[in-house]
Design an enzyme around this catalytic site. Sequence first.
Site, short mmCIF file in Angstrom:
data_model
loop_
_atom_site.label_atom_id
_atom_site.label_comp_id
_atom_site.label_asym_id
_atom_site.label_seq_id
_atom_site.Cartn_x
_atom_site.Cartn_y
_atom_site.Cartn_z
N HIS A 38 -8.85 3.82 3.00
CA HIS A 38 -7.86 2.87 3.52
C HIS A 38 -8.55 1.82 4.38
O HIS A 38 -9.43 2.14 5.18
CB HIS A 38 -6.82 3.61 4.36
CG HIS A 38 -5.84 4.39 3.54
ND1 HIS A 38 -4.67 4.88 4.07
CD2 HIS A 38 -5.83 4.74 2.24
CE1 HIS A 38 -3.99 5.52 3.13
NE2 HIS A 38 -4.68 5.45 2.02
N GLU A 107 -2.15 0.35 -2.30
CA GLU A 107 -1.06 0.12 -1.34
C GLU A 107 -1.23 -1.27 -0.77
O GLU A 107 -2.34 -1.69 -0.43
CB GLU A 107 -1.13 1.15 -0.19
CG GLU A 107 -0.94 2.60 -0.60
CD GLU A 107 0.51 3.01 -0.58
OE1 GLU A 107 1.38 2.17 -0.24
OE2 GLU A 107 0.79 4.17 -0.92
N ASN A 110 -3.29 -1.99 2.44
CA ASN A 110 -4.74 -2.08 2.43
C ASN A 110 -5.27 -3.37 1.81
O ASN A 110 -6.41 -3.75 2.07
CB ASN A 110 -5.34 -0.90 1.65
CG ASN A 110 -5.01 0.43 2.28
OD1 ASN A 110 -5.23 0.62 3.46
ND2 ASN A 110 -4.46 1.34 1.50
#
Length: 333
Positions: A38, A107, A110
């Site tokens: 992440h 996502e 990120n």
Amino acid sequence: MIRFGYKASAEQFPPAELLGYGEQAEQLGFDSVFISDHLQPWRHDGGHAPAALPWLGALAARTERVLIGTSVLTPTFRYHPAVVAQAFATLGCLAPGRVVLGVGSGESLNEVPLGATWPDGKERFARLKEAVLLIQKLWTSDRVTHEGQFYRTVDATIYDKPETPVPIYIGASGPAATRLAGRIADGFITTSGKGHGLYTDTLLPAVREGAEKAGRKLDDDLDLMIEVKVSFDEDLARAREDTRYWGALALSPEEKTGVEDPIEMQRRADALPVERTVTRWIVSSDPAEHAAKVAEYLDMGFKHLVFHAPGPDQDRFLRLYAGEILPRLRERG
């Protein structure tokens, strides 16, 4: 072969401390250690986001046996697929037969902060498929020229390739990407706590369908891995309270879609009562009861369970789990 792993919570602990937990997991008998990649954590205050690639290199140097890898990394925005191919080939040379590349479609939390325009699910799927196929080609061929829809290489060569190939696992929570895992990947990754019907009626049939279309056998050719969210402690109240840190996981898709700011994600998560934060976790203080609930995923057909614990005392979790839960699961498996 049934395996039990440890999820190193990159969003919760600083890199050096997390490295110690990875080493401890090997010493206590866990079979694997996985970390998410992440750029930003789920929460701003007390959050962490170590880069997975150098962290895995350090873990490889300080362990001897455990399988290590990402669960998951996105090879489509922050990284060019060829950079991922080079990095994991290097890791595969440093720790032969012990490295897994786990990938997913990503996502927005990120990718958007670095300027990416967040596309719809169809494009993210297409990017993931092209990236995986390009990585595989770079690992098996030299002088790779690729003119794709999203990525381009010109006479690219990965010069240091491991003798033992690095397997690619595809992480997914929907049928399309799951079928893709069955067709082209070496493993499938998903997460627990979303209702048994999703796994038994949708995901596992989809990965089997993909494998069969490619002439592969699910039991022989793919690792079926699930990240199981567990909060186990001798004190039930403590086990429940520990889930608050990860409240974002209990947010509905509607509540978190489009949120790219960890401060806002934290605000929404912290507003949830503990009755909601516990819903994504197997929460228990009874070893037999806890092991029985976890074993339901073995009964479904998953072969690789990686345990993610939400509490701040990971040393306590690792020792309790290795002593009370893993022996029961190994007997069951």
